[in-house]
Design a protein around this motif. Sequence first.
Motif, PDB file in Angstrom:
ATOM      1  N   THR A 126       0.820  -1.168  -0.261  1.00  0.00           N
ATOM      2  CA  THR A 126      -0.061  -0.135  -0.111  1.00  0.00           C
ATOM      3  C   THR A 126       1.131   1.222   0.031  1.00  0.00           C
ATOM      4  OG1 THR A 126      -1.790  -1.115   1.101  1.00  0.00           O
ATOM      5  CG2 THR A 126      -1.785   1.280   1.177  1.00  0.00           C
ATOM      6  N   VAL A 127       0.711   2.286  -0.875  1.00  0.00           N
ATOM      7  CA  VAL A 127       1.342   3.486  -0.836  1.00  0.00           C
ATOM      8  C   VAL A 127       0.076   4.487  -0.970  1.00  0.00           C
ATOM      9  CG1 VAL A 127       3.286   2.731  -2.062  1.00  0.00           C
ATOM     10  CG2 VAL A 127       1.282   3.405  -3.350  1.00  0.00           C
ATOM     11  N   ARG A 128       0.339   5.803  -0.671  1.00  0.00           N
ATOM     12  CA  ARG A 128      -0.447   6.842  -1.092  1.00  0.00           C
ATOM     13  C   ARG A 128      -0.675   7.128  -2.151  1.00  0.00           C
ATOM     14  NH1 ARG A 128       2.522  11.407   2.349  1.00  0.00           N
ATOM     15  NH2 ARG A 128       4.129  10.002   1.723  1.00  0.00           N
ATOM     16  N   ALA A 129      -2.025   7.482  -2.361  1.00  0.00           N
ATOM     17  CA  ALA A 129      -2.476   7.520  -3.911  1.00  0.00           C
ATOM     18  C   ALA A 129      -2.156   8.875  -4.543  1.00  0.00           C
ATOM     19  CB  ALA A 129      -3.903   7.138  -4.082  1.00  0.00           C
ATOM     20  N   GLU A 130      -1.965  10.151  -3.562  1.00  0.00           N
ATOM     21  CA  GLU A 130      -2.215  11.273  -3.976  1.00  0.00           C
ATOM     22  C   GLU A 130      -0.572  11.858  -4.089  1.00  0.00           C
ATOM     23  OE1 GLU A 130      -1.437  12.215   0.213  1.00  0.00           O
ATOM     24  OE2 GLU A 130      -2.087  10.541  -1.065  1.00  0.00           O
ATOM     25  N   ILE A 131       0.480  10.869  -3.819  1.00  0.00           N
ATOM     26  CA  ILE A 131       1.907  11.228  -3.976  1.00  0.00           C
ATOM     27  C   ILE A 131       2.682  10.251  -4.893  1.00  0.00           C
ATOM     28  CG2 ILE A 131       4.032  11.655  -2.725  1.00  0.00           C
ATOM     29  CD1 ILE A 131       2.357  12.740  -0.296  1.00  0.00           C
ATOM     30  N   GLU A 132       3.465  10.786  -5.847  1.00  0.00           N
ATOM     31  CA  GLU A 132       4.159   9.908  -6.557  1.00  0.00           C
ATOM     32  C   GLU A 132       5.337   9.183  -5.528  1.00  0.00           C
ATOM     33  OE1 GLU A 132       4.110   8.498  -9.608  1.00  0.00           O
ATOM     34  OE2 GLU A 132       2.295   9.391  -9.789  1.00  0.00           O
ATOM     35  N   PRO A 133       5.924   7.872  -5.709  1.00  0.00           N
ATOM     36  CA  PRO A 133       6.860   7.264  -5.076  1.00  0.00           C
ATOM     37  C   PRO A 133       8.065   7.959  -5.444  1.00  0.00           C
ATOM     38  CG  PRO A 133       5.298   5.699  -5.713  1.00  0.00           C
ATOM     39  CD  PRO A 133       4.986   6.768  -6.545  1.00  0.00           C
ATOM     40  N   SER A 134       8.945   8.106  -4.506  1.00  0.00           N
ATOM     41  CA  SER A 134      10.477   8.696  -4.802  1.00  0.00           C
ATOM     42  C   SER A 134      11.052   7.630  -5.788  1.00  0.00           C
ATOM     43  CB  SER A 134      11.195   8.699  -3.614  1.00  0.00           C
ATOM     44  OG  SER A 134      11.472   7.612  -3.187  1.00  0.00           O
ATOM     45  N   ILE A 135      12.046   7.912  -6.362  1.00  0.00           N
ATOM     46  CA  ILE A 135      12.594   6.986  -7.225  1.00  0.00           C
ATOM     47  C   ILE A 135      13.062   5.703  -6.565  1.00  0.00           C
ATOM     48  CG2 ILE A 135      14.817   6.494  -8.792  1.00  0.00           C
ATOM     49  CD1 ILE A 135      14.512   9.382  -9.821  1.00  0.00           C
ATOM     50  N   ALA A 136      13.658   5.965  -5.364  1.00  0.00           N
ATOM     51  CA  ALA A 136      14.079   4.795  -4.404  1.00  0.00           C
ATOM     52  C   ALA A 136      13.037   3.816  -4.084  1.00  0.00           C
ATOM     53  CB  ALA A 136      14.802   5.267  -3.388  1.00  0.00           C
ATOM     54  N   ALA A 137      11.881   4.553  -3.598  1.00  0.00           N
ATOM     55  CA  ALA A 137      10.762   3.563  -3.517  1.00  0.00           C
ATOM     56  C   ALA A 137      10.135   2.789  -4.679  1.00  0.00           C
ATOM     57  CB  ALA A 137       9.486   4.412  -2.970  1.00  0.00           C
ATOM     58  N   GLN A 138       9.983   3.678  -5.787  1.00  0.00           N
ATOM     59  CA  GLN A 138       9.469   2.890  -7.047  1.00  0.00           C
ATOM     60  C   GLN A 138      10.710   1.839  -7.367  1.00  0.00           C
ATOM     61  OE1 GLN A 138       6.852   3.943  -8.738  1.00  0.00           O
ATOM     62  NE2 GLN A 138       7.400   1.708  -9.666  1.00  0.00           N
ATOM     63  N   ASN A 139      11.879   2.109  -7.190  1.00  0.00           N
ATOM     64  CA  ASN A 139      12.736   0.748  -7.425  1.00  0.00           C
ATOM     65  C   ASN A 139      12.302  -0.404  -6.456  1.00  0.00           C
ATOM     66  OD1 ASN A 139      13.963   1.981  -9.316  1.00  0.00           O
ATOM     67  ND2 ASN A 139      15.984   2.625  -8.021  1.00  0.00           N
ATOM     68  N   PHE A 140      12.031   0.020  -5.388  1.00  0.00           N
ATOM     69  CA  PHE A 140      11.607  -1.103  -4.221  1.00  0.00           C
ATOM     70  C   PHE A 140      10.273  -1.804  -4.833  1.00  0.00           C
ATOM     71  CE2 PHE A 140       9.608  -2.510  -0.432  1.00  0.00           C
ATOM     72  CZ  PHE A 140      10.322  -3.470  -0.007  1.00  0.00           C
ATOM     73  N   ILE A 141       9.581  -0.966  -5.162  1.00  0.00           N
ATOM     74  CA  ILE A 141       8.301  -1.535  -5.696  1.00  0.00           C
ATOM     75  C   ILE A 141       8.588  -2.414  -6.970  1.00  0.00           C
ATOM     76  CG2 ILE A 141       5.946  -0.824  -7.106  1.00  0.00           C
ATOM     77  CD1 ILE A 141       6.044   1.518  -5.225  1.00  0.00           C
ATOM     78  N   ASN A 142       9.342  -1.946  -7.692  1.00  0.00           N
ATOM     79  CA  ASN A 142       9.863  -2.986  -9.043  1.00  0.00           C
ATOM     80  C   ASN A 142      10.522  -4.045  -8.554  1.00  0.00           C
ATOM     81  OD1 ASN A 142       8.970  -0.908 -10.838  1.00  0.00           O
ATOM     82  ND2 ASN A 142      11.032   0.136 -10.931  1.00  0.00           N
ATOM     83  N   ALA A 143      11.148  -3.993  -7.476  1.00  0.00           N
ATOM     84  CA  ALA A 143      11.755  -5.406  -6.666  1.00  0.00           C
ATOM     85  C   ALA A 143      10.675  -6.252  -6.343  1.00  0.00           C
ATOM     86  CB  ALA A 143      12.741  -5.002  -5.692  1.00  0.00           C
ATOM     87  N   LEU A 144       9.678  -5.389  -5.758  1.00  0.00           N
ATOM     88  CA  LEU A 144       8.506  -6.386  -5.164  1.00  0.00           C
ATOM     89  C   LEU A 144       7.739  -7.215  -6.279  1.00  0.00           C
ATOM     90  CD1 LEU A 144       6.773  -4.011  -2.638  1.00  0.00           C
ATOM     91  CD2 LEU A 144       7.947  -6.203  -2.089  1.00  0.00           C
ATOM     92  N   HIS A 145       7.407  -6.591  -7.432  1.00  0.00           N
ATOM     93  CA  HIS A 145       6.959  -7.376  -8.635  1.00  0.00           C
ATOM     94  C   HIS A 145       7.707  -8.169  -9.173  1.00  0.00           C
ATOM     95  CE1 HIS A 145       3.047  -4.926  -8.938  1.00  0.00           C
ATOM     96  NE2 HIS A 145       3.747  -3.963  -8.619  1.00  0.00           N
ATOM     97  N   GLU A 146       8.977  -8.076  -9.147  1.00  0.00           N
ATOM     98  CA  GLU A 146       9.805  -9.230  -9.769  1.00  0.00           C
ATOM     99  C   GLU A 146       9.943 -10.558  -8.861  1.00  0.00           C
ATOM    100  OE1 GLU A 146      13.711  -7.563 -10.649  1.00  0.00           O
ATOM    101  OE2 GLU A 146      12.849  -5.748 -11.536  1.00  0.00           O
ATOM    102  N   VAL A 147       9.778 -10.327  -7.406  1.00  0.00           N
ATOM    103  CA  VAL A 147      10.095 -11.523  -6.643  1.00  0.00           C
ATOM    104  C   VAL A 147       8.643 -12.180  -6.328  1.00  0.00           C
ATOM    105  CG1 VAL A 147      12.274 -10.515  -5.629  1.00  0.00           C
ATOM    106  CG2 VAL A 147       9.929 -10.124  -4.448  1.00  0.00           C
ATOM    107  N   ALA A 148       7.435 -11.408  -6.202  1.00  0.00           N
ATOM    108  CA  ALA A 148       6.144 -11.981  -6.087  1.00  0.00           C
ATOM    109  C   ALA A 148       5.975 -13.132  -6.734  1.00  0.00           C
ATOM    110  CB  ALA A 148       5.246 -10.986  -6.086  1.00  0.00           C
ATOM    111  N   PRO A 149       6.309 -13.434  -8.146  1.00  0.00           N
ATOM    112  CA  PRO A 149       5.705 -14.370  -8.572  1.00  0.00           C
ATOM    113  C   PRO A 149       6.547 -15.765  -8.083  1.00  0.00           C
ATOM    114  CG  PRO A 149       6.128 -12.755 -10.523  1.00  0.00           C
ATOM    115  CD  PRO A 149       6.682 -12.392  -8.922  1.00  0.00           C
ATOM    116  N   LEU A 150       7.364 -15.644  -7.442  1.00  0.00           N
ATOM    117  CA  LEU A 150       8.031 -16.912  -6.780  1.00  0.00           C
ATOM    118  C   LEU A 150       7.483 -17.366  -5.558  1.00  0.00           C
ATOM    119  CD1 LEU A 150      11.653 -15.405  -7.269  1.00  0.00           C
ATOM    120  CD2 LEU A 150      10.668 -17.103  -8.611  1.00  0.00           C
ATOM    121  N   LEU A 151       6.526 -16.363  -5.025  1.00  0.00           N
ATOM    122  CA  LEU A 151       5.899 -16.771  -3.737  1.00  0.00           C
ATOM    123  C   LEU A 151       4.375 -17.119  -3.980  1.00  0.00           C
ATOM    124  CD1 LEU A 151       7.323 -14.073  -1.533  1.00  0.00           C
ATOM    125  CD2 LEU A 151       7.988 -16.033  -1.644  1.00  0.00           C
ATOM    126  N   ASN A 152       3.854 -17.009  -5.301  1.00  0.00           N
ATOM    127  CA  ASN A 152       2.645 -17.266  -5.428  1.00  0.00           C
ATOM    128  C   ASN A 152       2.129 -18.667  -5.696  1.00  0.00           C
ATOM    129  OD1 ASN A 152       0.108 -16.827  -6.139  1.00  0.00           O
ATOM    130  ND2 ASN A 152       0.279 -15.880  -8.068  1.00  0.00           N
TER     131      ASN A 152
END
Length: 266
Positions: A240-266
Motif C-alpha cells: 500500500t502506498v499513498r495515492a496522491e503522492i508519486e513514490p520517490s525513485i528509491a521507493a519505485q525501485n523497491f516496488i519494482n523489486a516487489l513485482h519481480e520477486v512476488a511470482p516466486l511466492l505465488n
Amino acid sequence: LGASIFTRGKKGMGLTEFGAVFENHAKLMLAQLRYLAEDLNSWKSGATGQVIVGTLIAASANLLPRAIAQLRRISPNVAVTVRVGSNATLYPMLSRGEIDIVLGILPEDASKFIREKHDRSLMNHVALYEEGMHVVVGNKSPQANQADISLLQLHSLEWIIPTRESETYHAVQNFFWDEGLSINEKIVESVSILTNLELIMESGMISIMPKSVAQHFEKSGLIKILRFEKLNAVNNVGYTVRAEIEPSIAAQNFINALHEVAPLLN
C-alpha cells in the motif's frame, strides 16, 4: 496563522484541533522534501536514496527479504529502513508520510486504522499474491507427530492468534466457530514473528500464522504444520502506498523489486 496551535493545561502543552491539522500537513511537507532530496540525489548519481518500509507478519518472512535482496541488485546504494508493526500502527504512519510503503495482507478498509479524519489520505492497494493460513506447533511438541488430530483436542491448549485489528483475526474466529468452538481465554494476540516462534518452540504454544511464514520455518526444522482443511481463508498479500503522492525513485525501485520477486511466492 490566525489561530492557536498549542494550548496550555495542567498536564502541559498540547495541540489544538487547528494545531493537529497543521501538524499533519507539516509532516507531509517534510516527507515531500525528503522525496525531493532523494530524487535529486538519484538523478545526480543514478541510484541512491532511502526507502522506509512498514511490514506486517505475512510479508516479513519471505516477500520483504527477497525484495530487499532484489533491490540490492537493482540499486545497491539505496538505504532501506524496516519498521515492523500492526495495521493500527503502520497505516497512520503511511498517511503522515513517515513511511513510504506498507507490506502485508491488504485490508478491506485502511481508513479504519486512522483515527484523525485529516490523516486519511487516499491509499493505493496493490495485490501481489494470495496467502492462506496454517496451524503450527513446535517440531518437538507432542502434537507434531500425531496424525488426524482434531481442533477439539487442541482447543484447551495455549494459542497464539493474530491481533484483533488484523485482517486475519475474523478468519481465525470463524475457524473455531465452524467447529462449534470459541476462541479460548488462554491466548496471546501477537503479530511478532520472533515472539511467536519463541513461544511455539519453548513454551509449547500453538499458533496460527500465514502459510508462507509457516512453510519457511517448517523447512528450517523449527515448527510442524498441522493440516486443517477448514482453515481455508485466503487473503491478498501486497503493498500500500499513498495515492496522491508519486513514490520517490528509491521507493519505485523497491516496488519494482516487489513485482519481480512476488511470482516466486505465488
